[in-house]
Design a protein around this motif. Structure first.
Motif, PDB file in Angstrom:
ATOM      1  N   ASN A   1      41.554  96.546  35.540  1.00 21.49           N
ATOM      2  CA  ASN A   1      42.440  95.692  34.757  1.00 21.49           C
ATOM      3  C   ASN A   1      42.742  94.418  35.562  1.00 21.49           C
ATOM      4  O   ASN A   1      43.847  94.216  36.034  1.00 21.49           O
ATOM      5  N   ILE A   2      41.710  93.596  35.726  1.00 20.17           N
ATOM      6  CA  ILE A   2      41.834  92.332  36.458  1.00 20.17           C
ATOM      7  C   ILE A   2      41.450  91.226  35.495  1.00 20.17           C
ATOM      8  O   ILE A   2      40.364  91.241  34.914  1.00 20.17           O
ATOM      9  N   ASN A   3      42.356  90.273  35.332  1.00 20.23           N
ATOM     10  CA  ASN A   3      42.129  89.208  34.352  1.00 20.23           C
ATOM     11  C   ASN A   3      41.906  87.841  34.975  1.00 20.23           C
ATOM     12  O   ASN A   3      41.493  86.921  34.282  1.00 20.23           O
ATOM     13  N   ILE A   4      42.190  87.686  36.259  1.00 17.70           N
ATOM     14  CA  ILE A   4      42.112  86.362  36.867  1.00 17.70           C
ATOM     15  C   ILE A   4      40.975  86.330  37.875  1.00 17.70           C
ATOM     16  O   ILE A   4      41.019  87.005  38.911  1.00 17.70           O
ATOM     17  N   THR A   5      39.942  85.566  37.557  1.00 19.21           N
ATOM     18  CA  THR A   5      38.851  85.272  38.480  1.00 19.21           C
ATOM     19  C   THR A   5      38.578  83.784  38.359  1.00 19.21           C
ATOM     20  O   THR A   5      39.049  83.130  37.427  1.00 19.21           O
ATOM     21  N   GLY A   6      37.788  83.262  39.271  1.00 18.25           N
ATOM     22  CA  GLY A   6      37.442  81.863  39.159  1.00 18.25           C
ATOM     23  C   GLY A   6      36.639  81.384  40.336  1.00 18.25           C
ATOM     24  O   GLY A   6      36.302  82.136  41.240  1.00 18.25           O
ATOM     25  N   PHE A   7      36.314  80.109  40.265  1.00 20.87           N
ATOM     26  CA  PHE A   7      35.681  79.425  41.385  1.00 20.87           C
ATOM     27  C   PHE A   7      36.204  78.007  41.379  1.00 20.87           C
ATOM     28  O   PHE A   7      36.607  77.480  40.336  1.00 20.87           O
ATOM     29  N   GLU A   8      36.251  77.400  42.564  1.00 22.44           N
ATOM     30  CA  GLU A   8      36.719  76.021  42.646  1.00 22.44           C
ATOM     31  C   GLU A   8      36.129  75.337  43.866  1.00 22.44           C
ATOM     32  O   GLU A   8      35.813  75.979  44.863  1.00 22.44           O
ATOM     33  N   ALA A   9      35.952  74.042  43.730  1.00 23.16           N
ATOM     34  CA  ALA A   9      35.446  73.226  44.826  1.00 23.16           C
ATOM     35  C   ALA A   9      36.629  72.720  45.646  1.00 23.16           C
ATOM     36  O   ALA A   9      37.542  72.105  45.096  1.00 23.16           O
ATOM     37  N   LEU A  10      36.610  73.001  46.938  1.00 26.09           N
ATOM     38  CA  LEU A  10      37.630  72.474  47.825  1.00 26.09           C
ATOM     39  C   LEU A  10      37.235  71.085  48.325  1.00 26.09           C
ATOM     40  O   LEU A  10      38.083  70.249  48.581  1.00 26.09           O
ATOM     41  N   ASN A  11      35.932  70.860  48.475  1.00 21.18           N
ATOM     42  CA  ASN A  11      35.357  69.546  48.731  1.00 21.18           C
ATOM     43  C   ASN A  11      33.874  69.626  48.387  1.00 21.18           C
ATOM     44  O   ASN A  11      33.425  70.634  47.845  1.00 21.18           O
ATOM     45  N   ASP A  12      33.098  68.604  48.706  1.00 28.49           N
ATOM     46  CA  ASP A  12      31.682  68.582  48.314  1.00 28.49           C
ATOM     47  C   ASP A  12      30.857  69.698  48.934  1.00 28.49           C
ATOM     48  O   ASP A  12      29.846  70.103  48.364  1.00 28.49           O
ATOM     49  N   LEU A  13      31.280  70.204  50.072  1.00 34.85           N
ATOM     50  CA  LEU A  13      30.489  71.200  50.786  1.00 34.85           C
ATOM     51  C   LEU A  13      31.190  72.532  50.989  1.00 34.85           C
ATOM     52  O   LEU A  13      30.707  73.376  51.743  1.00 34.85           O
TER      53      LEU A  13
END
Length: 78
Positions: free
Chosen positions: A36-48
């Motif tokens: 029962n996990i609803n929050i996942t994601g990905f994000e860029a902290l900078n270009d690399l």
């Protein structure tokens, strides 16, 4: 109940694509284990440097940490 963000770090010119793809695997794991996990994601902290993550209740963290081996974690602040 405190929530924790389990984080996988990816670095380099392909970091964004790799983090995005890793989130797919996290969602597949959640589905296959019927979690029962609803929050996942990905994000860029900078270009690399990009991250993939999932958010869990603190009392569920240890077995997931041991199974999925995130690089780090932090308290989740929405």
């Amino acid at each position: 109940m405190r929530k924790l963000k389990l984080i996988w770090d990816f670095r380099g010119p392909d970091a964004s694509k790799i983090a995005e793809h890793h989130e797919i695997h996290l969602k597949e794991y959640i589905q296959s284990e019927k979690l029962n996990i609803n929050i996942t994601g990905f994000e860029a902290l900078n270009d690399l440097h990009c991250i993939a993550f999932l958010v869990v209740d603190e009392d569920e963290m240890k077995p997931l940490r041991d199974a999925l081996k995130p690089h780090r974690g932090q308290v989740y602040v929405p």
